[in-house]
Design a protein around this motif. Sequence first.
Motif, short mmCIF file in Angstrom:
data_model
loop_
_atom_site.label_atom_id
_atom_site.label_comp_id
_atom_site.label_asym_id
_atom_site.label_seq_id
_atom_site.Cartn_x
_atom_site.Cartn_y
_atom_site.Cartn_z
N SER A 8 0.74 -1.23 0.00
CA SER A 8 -0.23 -0.50 -0.07
C SER A 8 0.85 0.71 -0.24
N GLN A 49 -3.02 0.26 -3.90
CA GLN A 49 -2.64 -1.16 -3.06
C GLN A 49 -2.99 -2.82 -3.87
N SER A 74 4.21 -0.97 3.63
CA SER A 74 3.62 0.31 3.71
C SER A 74 4.57 1.38 3.08
N GLU A 79 -2.22 4.80 5.06
CA GLU A 79 -1.97 3.78 4.13
C GLU A 79 -2.40 2.75 4.60
N TYR A 83 -5.88 -0.55 5.11
CA TYR A 83 -5.74 -2.32 5.04
C TYR A 83 -5.34 -3.61 6.28
#
Length: 191
Positions: A8, A49, A74, A79, A83
């Motif tokens: 991500s 992503q 990431s 971000e 997730y």
Amino acid sequence: MKNDIILSGVGGQGILSIAATIGLAAVENNLFIKQSEVHGMSQRGGDVQSHFRISDKQIASDLIPHGKADLIISVEPMESLRYLPWLSANGWIVTNSNPFINIQDYPDIESILGEIRKTRNHVIIDADGLAKEAGSVKSVNMVILGAASPYIEIPFSSLENAVRKLFSRKGEEIVELNLKALRTGREKTVR
């Protein structure tokens, strides 16, 4: 052997290069890979992503179920939080501490880092500073990949070989800068 990884960040941060590096290293080790398309706004500044799955056995789906990701890599801290529902109880988050502020009401960075720290297994590094130290502010993605490498079940030498292959057409200087960034990230993580 199985690694389910969420990649991500935001467009322009090198998520595709991270995926390509891991993919080349997996192929070198005769592993199976499945990758979902990179979803999101791949133009500079939009969130992106991808699900990336590696195994020594056939993989049926390119999507990682909620709660099953072994690793979130990431390049942007907010971000990584997006997730969290995919992360397994024993999974790791490896993220940059520096935000890419691409929205007006970007949350307070200390609040974001505080949320990441609530995750049992996390690595937060100043990837921007380490990339600069390694010689290229553009190599933040390789610093993050280096920091995540202890949690990827592929020999580090294969990741190095993949960097050589991926960046070879750009010349030896670019290859060496990216290798240095990869190694710098790993050195800051491995204790």
